[in-house]
Design an enzyme around this catalytic site. Structure first.
Site, short mmCIF file in Angstrom:
data_model
loop_
_atom_site.label_atom_id
_atom_site.label_comp_id
_atom_site.label_asym_id
_atom_site.label_seq_id
_atom_site.Cartn_x
_atom_site.Cartn_y
_atom_site.Cartn_z
CE LYS A 11 -3.70 -2.69 2.01
NZ LYS A 11 -4.92 -2.76 2.79
CG HIS A 96 -6.82 -3.04 -2.79
ND1 HIS A 96 -7.42 -2.28 -1.81
CD2 HIS A 96 -6.18 -4.05 -2.14
CE1 HIS A 96 -7.13 -2.81 -0.62
NE2 HIS A 96 -6.38 -3.89 -0.80
CD GLU A 168 -7.37 -7.87 -0.52
OE1 GLU A 168 -6.40 -8.27 0.12
OE2 GLU A 168 -7.46 -6.71 -0.96
N GLY A 174 -7.51 -4.51 7.28
CA GLY A 174 -6.91 -3.58 8.24
C GLY A 174 -7.70 -3.43 9.53
#
Ligand code: 13P
Length: 252
Positions: A11, A96, A168, A174
């Protein structure tokens, strides 16, 4: 047999010097203790050329985290698929959830990016996944199916062979809240079914489907034990060589 892969997504972390140090450390650890799976690190654009010169590419693959939806020209600040490839990288993450949510990347835009990446010889790690409200409403399957259809269904089977999928769930990224191994297995099996319907049983069988979202050394083994979970796409835990290697070692 389909490939098992652990991929890191750095990232927007690590300046150039820090990124080089991390790549060096990881390269040392993995050349000393060879992984039992494919390993890829996806870094910010600015790291690619330097990292390409550091890693043993027979052990660690290199990828970008994004590329442009245009081939070349007057698109200030953009980085093309061809430029990514020219650094020595062989992979690119596309779709993403952070790019979809914060930078307005639609299935149509992603379709252009996928086409350009593949045309330039990059393998695409294509991310899909639902947000919490969609999961709570039981819509996760229809969401991931639409994401796949919207960006990948115009590919030929031959083109599709260079796509890796990464499931994901946005609510797990996170957050420290991992999908359970059962939740991951259930939706990975569904995703493989979607691929089978469009590209055929063999293509589905050969597709690597990674899980991403708070994957760490402590939960990787349980996730990877599931038959349809072929590895992980790792965010936070990819920023420390020991943690990342701990996840890689879950395949041993
Ligand atoms: P975390 O591993 O930090 O949850 O991030 C997952 C991810 O988004 C990888 O692309």
């Amino acid at each position: 047999m389909r490939k098992k892969i652990v991929a890191g997504n750095w990232k927007m972390n690590k300046n150039l010097q820090e990124g080089i140090a991390l790549a060096q450390e990881l390269n040392e650890k993995l050349t000393a203790d060879k992984p039992a799976c494919g390993v890829v690190i996806c870094t910010p654009f600015i790291h690619l050329a330097s990292v390409a010169g550091i890693i043993d590419k027979s052990i660690i693959g290199l990828g970008a985290e994004n590329c442009a939806d245009k081939e070349k020209g007057a698109y200030t600040g953009e980085v093309s698929a061809e430029m990514v490839k020219s650094t020595g990288a062989d992979y690119v993450i596309l779709g993403h959830s952070e790019r979809r949510a914060y930078y307005g990347e639609t299935p149509e835009i992603l379709k252009e990016k996928v086409n350009l990446a593949l045309a330039n010889g990059l393998k695409v790690i294509f991310c899909i996944g639902e947000v919490l409200e969609e999961r709570e409403a039981g819509k996760q399957n229809e969401v991931v199916k639409a994401q796949i259809e919207g960006s990948l269904f115009d590919l030929t089977t031959e083109q599709y062979a260079n796509v890796i999928l990464a499931y994901e769930p946005v609510w797990a990224i996170g957050t420290g809240k991992t999908a359970t191994a059962e939740q991951a297995e259930e939706i990975h099996a569904f995703i493989r079914g979607v691929i089978a319907e469009k590209f055929g049983a063999q293509a589905a069988e050969d597709t690597t489907i990674l899980y991403g979202g708070s994957c760490k050394p402590s939960n990787a083994r349980e996730l990877f034990a599931k038959p349809n979970v072929d590895g992980g796409l790792i965010g936070g835990a990819a920023l420390k060589a020991d943690d990342f290697k701990g996840i890689i070692d879950a395949w041993k």
